[in-house]
Design an enzyme around this catalytic site. Sequence first.
Site, PDB file in Angstrom:
ATOM      1  N   HIS A  28      -8.185   3.822  20.016  1.00 26.94           N
ATOM      2  CA  HIS A  28      -7.490   2.741  20.709  1.00 26.94           C
ATOM      3  C   HIS A  28      -8.078   2.441  22.084  1.00 26.94           C
ATOM      4  CE1 HIS A  28      -4.156   3.957  17.821  1.00 26.94           C
ATOM      5  NE2 HIS A  28      -4.428   2.711  17.522  1.00 26.94           N
ATOM      6  N   ASP A  74      -7.540  -4.915  14.626  1.00 29.07           N
ATOM      7  CA  ASP A  74      -7.246  -3.486  14.463  1.00 29.07           C
ATOM      8  C   ASP A  74      -6.730  -3.282  13.039  1.00 29.07           C
ATOM      9  OD1 ASP A  74      -6.519  -0.863  14.658  1.00 29.07           O
ATOM     10  OD2 ASP A  74      -4.875  -1.179  16.077  1.00 29.07           O
ATOM     11  N   CYS A  75      -7.651  -3.454  12.097  1.00 25.98           N
ATOM     12  CA  CYS A  75      -7.253  -3.455  10.687  1.00 25.98           C
ATOM     13  C   CYS A  75      -7.802  -2.233   9.969  1.00 25.98           C
ATOM     14  CB  CYS A  75      -7.748  -4.725  10.007  1.00 25.98           C
ATOM     15  SG  CYS A  75      -9.542  -4.905  10.020  1.00 25.98           S
ATOM     16  N   SER A  76      -7.314  -2.014   8.753  1.00 32.06           N
ATOM     17  CA  SER A  76      -7.804  -0.933   7.919  1.00 32.06           C
ATOM     18  C   SER A  76      -9.131  -1.330   7.285  1.00 32.06           C
ATOM     19  CB  SER A  76      -6.773  -0.598   6.835  1.00 32.06           C
ATOM     20  OG  SER A  76      -6.448  -1.751   6.094  1.00 32.06           O
ATOM     21  N   ASP A  77      -9.750  -0.408   6.563  1.00 30.46           N
ATOM     22  CA  ASP A  77     -11.007  -0.685   5.884  1.00 30.46           C
ATOM     23  C   ASP A  77     -10.809  -1.790   4.851  1.00 30.46           C
ATOM     24  OD1 ASP A  77     -12.035   1.453   7.330  1.00 30.46           O
ATOM     25  OD2 ASP A  77     -11.555   2.901   5.754  1.00 30.46           O
ATOM     26  N   ASP A  87       0.532   0.709  14.178  1.00 32.52           N
ATOM     27  CA  ASP A  87       0.940   1.991  14.760  1.00 32.52           C
ATOM     28  C   ASP A  87       1.309   1.858  16.235  1.00 32.52           C
ATOM     29  OD1 ASP A  87      -1.517   2.077  16.264  1.00 32.52           O
ATOM     30  OD2 ASP A  87      -2.524   2.941  14.534  1.00 32.52           O
ATOM     31  N   GLN A 138       0.818  -1.208   0.000  1.00 34.55           N
ATOM     32  CA  GLN A 138       0.000   0.000   0.000  1.00 34.55           C
ATOM     33  C   GLN A 138       0.853   1.259   0.000  1.00 34.55           C
ATOM     34  OE1 GLN A 138      -2.134  -0.437   3.745  1.00 34.55           O
ATOM     35  NE2 GLN A 138      -0.246  -1.159   4.702  1.00 34.55           N
ATOM     36  N   GLY A 179      -2.598 -12.033   8.868  1.00 37.72           N
ATOM     37  CA  GLY A 179      -3.438 -12.351  10.010  1.00 37.72           C
ATOM     38  C   GLY A 179      -4.401 -13.495   9.747  1.00 37.72           C
TER      39      GLY A 179
END
Length: 283
Positions: A63, A158-161, A87, A32, A140
């Site tokens: 968070h 805790d992932c992105s869209d 992060d 990405q 994952g």
Amino acid sequence: MSSINQWIDEYHKGSRFGLNGEILIKKTSKYQEIIVVENEYYGKALMLDGCWMTSLKDEKYYHECLVHPALSSMDEKSNVLIIGGGDGGTARECLKYSQISNIDLVEIDEEVIKISKQFLKEIGGEAWNDKRLKIHIDDGVKWVKNTRDKFYDVIFIDCSDPSEFSNLLFSDSFYSDCKRLLTKKGILATQSESPESFKNIHISILKSLKKIFRVSETMYSFVPIYPSGIWSWTFASEDVINLSKQNCNEALRIEKGCEIWNLNFQNAAFKMMPNKIVKELNS
């Protein structure tokens, strides 16, 4: 990079959600495009493939809401899995609990961790140096498929869209594998998108978790940098969970150190489901 300020926007359904600032780094990893921009109000902010992930100013809205409803309600929690979380913010909040002895953080893109350590040090902080945190650069989905049953007390997604390489993190098969990995009283905690800007994905996640787990509950709050501002987190378990009760004797100390989360905030947030979402889930 140029020190000239410029607008960096997330484009979403004919809208723009942008920050004006200096681009500190812009590079394309194997997976990405990664950008860190520094804005006068939000501080440093991370964008992945055109979507805002976090900023120094509002990261605790995200968070703290992902981590503490699960961990503060549990009697026993020693072994934790974080899918994503490059992060460092989710790991940082988990490590506030002394009972946790091991965290496996599985992040597919090593560059996100490297860039976060360099440019977003305030988010991960000392978590990166804690011996309880184990970093795994891996997929994952494959990780949960290859892990033995009943191994984790808590799993945080805790992932992105949804995207080309993260779609499977929103699938029934992935959630079923997570269920298999959880201990008897274990909890799955996942970011579950926005009921406004990502309504269809949000409803799909909630329906999947209700179908796969015995119990699931969704809380709503705000992450100002995200499209529409409103966001959600869903908690699921095979055990009867009471997320309004703090079973952890450390909870009061941790609550005092939080910027956003406390039990009153949490209890109100679990009662904020928009009626249009209620109707669709009941239809």
